[in-house]
Motif scaffolding. Structure first.
Motif, PDB file in Angstrom:
ATOM      1  N   GLY A  71       0.820  -1.202   0.000  1.00 22.11           N
ATOM      2  CA  GLY A  71       0.000   0.000   0.000  1.00 22.11           C
ATOM      3  C   GLY A  71       0.850   1.246   0.000  1.00 22.11           C
ATOM      4  O   GLY A  71       2.075   1.191   0.054  1.00 22.11           O
ATOM      5  N   ILE A  72       0.172   2.383  -0.058  1.00 23.50           N
ATOM      6  CA  ILE A  72       0.875   3.651  -0.106  1.00 23.50           C
ATOM      7  C   ILE A  72       1.550   3.939   1.239  1.00 23.50           C
ATOM      8  O   ILE A  72       1.034   3.570   2.295  1.00 23.50           O
ATOM      9  CB  ILE A  72      -0.099   4.784  -0.500  1.00 23.50           C
ATOM     10  CG1 ILE A  72       0.667   6.029  -0.921  1.00 23.50           C
ATOM     11  CG2 ILE A  72      -1.068   5.081   0.624  1.00 23.50           C
ATOM     12  CD1 ILE A  72      -0.188   7.052  -1.626  1.00 23.50           C
ATOM     13  N   GLN A  73       2.729   4.551   1.176  1.00 30.97           N
ATOM     14  CA  GLN A  73       3.468   4.901   2.388  1.00 30.97           C
ATOM     15  C   GLN A  73       3.377   6.407   2.614  1.00 30.97           C
ATOM     16  O   GLN A  73       3.532   7.188   1.676  1.00 30.97           O
ATOM     17  CB  GLN A  73       4.940   4.500   2.260  1.00 30.97           C
ATOM     18  CG  GLN A  73       5.163   3.038   1.942  1.00 30.97           C
ATOM     19  CD  GLN A  73       4.707   2.144   3.073  1.00 30.97           C
ATOM     20  OE1 GLN A  73       4.971   2.422   4.233  1.00 30.97           O
ATOM     21  NE2 GLN A  73       3.992   1.073   2.736  1.00 30.97           N
ATOM     22  N   VAL A  74       3.124   6.794   3.866  1.00 30.01           N
ATOM     23  CA  VAL A  74       3.087   8.209   4.235  1.00 30.01           C
ATOM     24  C   VAL A  74       4.044   8.385   5.406  1.00 30.01           C
ATOM     25  O   VAL A  74       3.850   7.775   6.457  1.00 30.01           O
ATOM     26  CB  VAL A  74       1.669   8.647   4.640  1.00 30.01           C
ATOM     27  CG1 VAL A  74       1.653  10.145   4.944  1.00 30.01           C
ATOM     28  CG2 VAL A  74       0.668   8.308   3.548  1.00 30.01           C
ATOM     29  N   GLU A  75       5.070   9.184   5.196  1.00 32.01           N
ATOM     30  CA  GLU A  75       6.093   9.371   6.225  1.00 32.01           C
ATOM     31  C   GLU A  75       6.146  10.828   6.638  1.00 32.01           C
ATOM     32  O   GLU A  75       6.250  11.716   5.794  1.00 32.01           O
ATOM     33  CB  GLU A  75       7.457   8.923   5.696  1.00 32.01           C
ATOM     34  CG  GLU A  75       7.515   7.444   5.358  1.00 32.01           C
ATOM     35  CD  GLU A  75       8.855   7.015   4.811  1.00 32.01           C
ATOM     36  OE1 GLU A  75       9.076   5.803   4.669  1.00 32.01           O
ATOM     37  OE2 GLU A  75       9.692   7.889   4.509  1.00 32.01           O
ATOM     38  N   GLN A  76       6.127  11.044   7.951  1.00 35.38           N
ATOM     39  CA  GLN A  76       6.190  12.398   8.474  1.00 35.38           C
ATOM     40  C   GLN A  76       7.460  12.588   9.277  1.00 35.38           C
ATOM     41  O   GLN A  76       7.932  11.671   9.952  1.00 35.38           O
ATOM     42  CB  GLN A  76       4.970  12.678   9.369  1.00 35.38           C
ATOM     43  CG  GLN A  76       3.672  12.759   8.594  1.00 35.38           C
ATOM     44  CD  GLN A  76       2.533  13.222   9.481  1.00 35.38           C
ATOM     45  OE1 GLN A  76       1.573  12.506   9.684  1.00 35.38           O
ATOM     46  NE2 GLN A  76       2.649  14.442   9.993  1.00 35.38           N
ATOM     47  N   ARG A  86       7.200  18.020   7.673  1.00 33.68           N
ATOM     48  CA  ARG A  86       7.250  17.456   6.323  1.00 33.68           C
ATOM     49  C   ARG A  86       6.444  16.176   6.237  1.00 33.68           C
ATOM     50  O   ARG A  86       6.389  15.386   7.195  1.00 33.68           O
ATOM     51  CB  ARG A  86       8.690  17.171   5.909  1.00 33.68           C
ATOM     52  CG  ARG A  86       8.852  16.734   4.458  1.00 33.68           C
ATOM     53  CD  ARG A  86      10.295  16.550   4.080  1.00 33.68           C
ATOM     54  NE  ARG A  86      10.422  16.137   2.680  1.00 33.68           N
ATOM     55  CZ  ARG A  86      10.766  16.969   1.693  1.00 33.68           C
ATOM     56  NH1 ARG A  86      11.029  18.245   1.957  1.00 33.68           N
ATOM     57  NH2 ARG A  86      10.853  16.533   0.445  1.00 33.68           N
ATOM     58  N   CYS A  87       5.843  15.970   5.063  1.00 38.45           N
ATOM     59  CA  CYS A  87       5.089  14.748   4.778  1.00 38.45           C
ATOM     60  C   CYS A  87       5.515  14.256   3.403  1.00 38.45           C
ATOM     61  O   CYS A  87       5.345  14.984   2.412  1.00 38.45           O
ATOM     62  CB  CYS A  87       3.592  15.057   4.815  1.00 38.45           C
ATOM     63  SG  CYS A  87       2.514  13.709   4.291  1.00 38.45           S
ATOM     64  N   ASN A  88       6.067  13.050   3.346  1.00 37.43           N
ATOM     65  CA  ASN A  88       6.425  12.417   2.073  1.00 37.43           C
ATOM     66  C   ASN A  88       5.447  11.279   1.803  1.00 37.43           C
ATOM     67  O   ASN A  88       5.066  10.556   2.724  1.00 37.43           O
ATOM     68  CB  ASN A  88       7.846  11.838   2.138  1.00 37.43           C
ATOM     69  CG  ASN A  88       8.908  12.910   2.229  1.00 37.43           C
ATOM     70  OD1 ASN A  88       8.722  14.035   1.764  1.00 37.43           O
ATOM     71  ND2 ASN A  88      10.032  12.577   2.830  1.00 37.43           N
ATOM     72  N   PHE A  89       5.063  11.117   0.556  1.00 35.97           N
ATOM     73  CA  PHE A  89       4.160  10.021   0.203  1.00 35.97           C
ATOM     74  C   PHE A  89       4.690   9.312  -1.030  1.00 35.97           C
ATOM     75  O   PHE A  89       5.380   9.903  -1.858  1.00 35.97           O
ATOM     76  CB  PHE A  89       2.720  10.493   0.024  1.00 35.97           C
ATOM     77  CG  PHE A  89       2.549  11.776  -0.733  1.00 35.97           C
ATOM     78  CD1 PHE A  89       2.642  13.000  -0.068  1.00 35.97           C
ATOM     79  CD2 PHE A  89       2.280  11.775  -2.090  1.00 35.97           C
ATOM     80  CE1 PHE A  89       2.488  14.195  -0.752  1.00 35.97           C
ATOM     81  CE2 PHE A  89       2.115  12.967  -2.782  1.00 35.97           C
ATOM     82  CZ  PHE A  89       2.223  14.183  -2.112  1.00 35.97           C
ATOM     83  N   SER A  90       4.323   8.038  -1.132  1.00 37.42           N
ATOM     84  CA  SER A  90       5.026   7.148  -2.069  1.00 37.42           C
ATOM     85  C   SER A  90       4.396   7.048  -3.446  1.00 37.42           C
ATOM     86  O   SER A  90       4.958   6.420  -4.344  1.00 37.42           O
ATOM     87  CB  SER A  90       5.134   5.738  -1.476  1.00 37.42           C
ATOM     88  OG  SER A  90       3.846   5.224  -1.227  1.00 37.42           O
ATOM     89  N   ASP A  91       3.199   7.682  -3.655  1.00 39.85           N
ATOM     90  CA  ASP A  91       2.541   7.545  -4.945  1.00 39.85           C
ATOM     91  C   ASP A  91       1.692   8.781  -5.204  1.00 39.85           C
ATOM     92  O   ASP A  91       1.459   9.585  -4.296  1.00 39.85           O
ATOM     93  CB  ASP A  91       1.674   6.282  -4.958  1.00 39.85           C
ATOM     94  CG  ASP A  91       1.534   5.680  -6.340  1.00 39.85           C
ATOM     95  OD1 ASP A  91       1.296   4.461  -6.442  1.00 39.85           O
ATOM     96  OD2 ASP A  91       1.646   6.445  -7.330  1.00 39.85           O
ATOM     97  N   PHE A  95      -0.955  15.623  11.784  1.00 44.69           N
ATOM     98  CA  PHE A  95      -1.012  14.509  10.844  1.00 44.69           C
ATOM     99  C   PHE A  95      -1.215  15.021   9.428  1.00 44.69           C
ATOM    100  O   PHE A  95      -1.980  15.965   9.211  1.00 44.69           O
ATOM    101  CB  PHE A  95      -2.187  13.578  11.161  1.00 44.69           C
ATOM    102  CG  PHE A  95      -2.033  12.752  12.407  1.00 44.69           C
ATOM    103  CD1 PHE A  95      -2.716  13.088  13.564  1.00 44.69           C
ATOM    104  CD2 PHE A  95      -1.219  11.632  12.411  1.00 44.69           C
ATOM    105  CE1 PHE A  95      -2.587  12.325  14.717  1.00 44.69           C
ATOM    106  CE2 PHE A  95      -1.082  10.857  13.553  1.00 44.69           C
ATOM    107  CZ  PHE A  95      -1.760  11.210  14.706  1.00 44.69           C
ATOM    108  N   CYS A  96      -0.533  14.382   8.493  1.00 41.66           N
ATOM    109  CA  CYS A  96      -0.947  14.534   7.108  1.00 41.66           C
ATOM    110  C   CYS A  96      -1.647  13.237   6.704  1.00 41.66           C
ATOM    111  O   CYS A  96      -1.358  12.161   7.250  1.00 41.66           O
ATOM    112  CB  CYS A  96       0.205  14.854   6.175  1.00 41.66           C
ATOM    113  SG  CYS A  96       1.317  13.496   5.815  1.00 41.66           S
ATOM    114  N   PHE A 102      -3.102   7.819   6.769  1.00 41.76           N
ATOM    115  CA  PHE A 102      -2.497   8.811   7.653  1.00 41.76           C
ATOM    116  C   PHE A 102      -1.026   8.482   7.869  1.00 41.76           C
ATOM    117  O   PHE A 102      -0.635   7.309   7.914  1.00 41.76           O
ATOM    118  CB  PHE A 102      -3.188   8.798   9.015  1.00 41.76           C
ATOM    119  CG  PHE A 102      -4.463   9.580   9.068  1.00 41.76           C
ATOM    120  CD1 PHE A 102      -5.632   9.058   8.553  1.00 41.76           C
ATOM    121  CD2 PHE A 102      -4.492  10.833   9.651  1.00 41.76           C
ATOM    122  CE1 PHE A 102      -6.814   9.777   8.610  1.00 41.76           C
ATOM    123  CE2 PHE A 102      -5.666  11.567   9.721  1.00 41.76           C
ATOM    124  CZ  PHE A 102      -6.832  11.031   9.198  1.00 41.76           C
ATOM    125  N   GLY A 103      -0.230   9.537   8.036  1.00 42.77           N
ATOM    126  CA  GLY A 103       1.115   9.342   8.526  1.00 42.77           C
ATOM    127  C   GLY A 103       1.087   9.080  10.027  1.00 42.77           C
ATOM    128  O   GLY A 103       0.030   9.095  10.654  1.00 42.77           O
TER     129      GLY A 103
END
Lengths: 113, 106
Positions: B1-6, B22-27, B86-87, B96-97
């Protein structure tokens, strides 16, 4: 206008029991989603309903079920409660159309003894 | 699944300081929101920002969808800004991250 309302606010159950949580969306919102938030983590998606149909399901066991009523309110049911089900359960509603923002209720804090 | 990293996971500030979360997401995602969860557990909408920049008072947010990240800026922080940020991204379902826990000291 009222926001998303959830009931009850707090609930204590014992292992093996069943629980029903309720959610009323913002007026005019037809989509309702449920989330579980355990202590120290972000909310995890459980279900989404739109126009009384299930639109999405997260990675939760079949003990978790939900439904949406004609007035767009929703219930989340959890059977055979486990200690690990202790969490804050959040409901969110969103408006009609794709990619609408989610608006959250204050949650139901469920404790399992 | 999609990854959300904060990042960062935790942040301590003196009142009046500025910060960037910061919030990074994988897709590629359809929607991105920033929330503030207060000590009572209430999730407050801050921004709905799938792309571009928005400002609301001391807070602003920027999402660069092509590079898969979003930033939340808090200026002149106040003790009431404390809580978890949260992002969350919409990729057919909402992810959610793990949040940034902010503590603003007087």
């Amino acid at each position: 206008d009222a926001g998303v309302t959830q009931s009850p606010t707090h609930l204590i159950k014992t292992r093996g029991q069943h629980v029903t949580l309720r959610c009323s969306p913002i007026s005019g919102h037809k989509s309702v989603s449920w989330y579980q938030q355990v202590l120290g983590q972000g909310p995890q998606f459980i279900f989404q309903y739109y126009e009384k149909e299930e639109r999405g399901r997260g990675n939760f066991p079949d003990r978790f079920s939900a439904r949406q009523f004609p007035n767009y309110s929703s219930e989340l049911n959890v059977n055979a409660l486990l200690l690990g089900d202790s969490a804050l359960y959040l409901c969110a509603s969103s408006g009609t159309g794709d990619n609408q923002p989610q608006h959250f209720g204050d949650g139901t804090r469920l404790s399992i003894l | 699944g999609i990854q959300v990293e904060q990042s960062p996971p935790d942040l301590i500030l003196q009142e009046g300081a500025n910060s960037t979360l910061r919030c990074n997401f994988s897709d590629s995602v359809n929607n991105l929101q920033w929330f503030h969860q207060n000590p009572w557990g209430q999730l407050i909408n801050l921004f709905y920002i799938p792309s571009g920049t928005k400002q609301n008072g001391r807070l602003s947010a920027t999402t660069v969808a092509t590079e898969r990240y979003s930033l939340l800026y808090i200026s002149s922080s106040q003790t009431t800004d404390s809580g978890v940020y949260f992002c969350a991204v919409d990729f057919n379902k909402f992810y959610f991250g793990s949040g940034t826990k902010l503590n603003v000291k007087p």
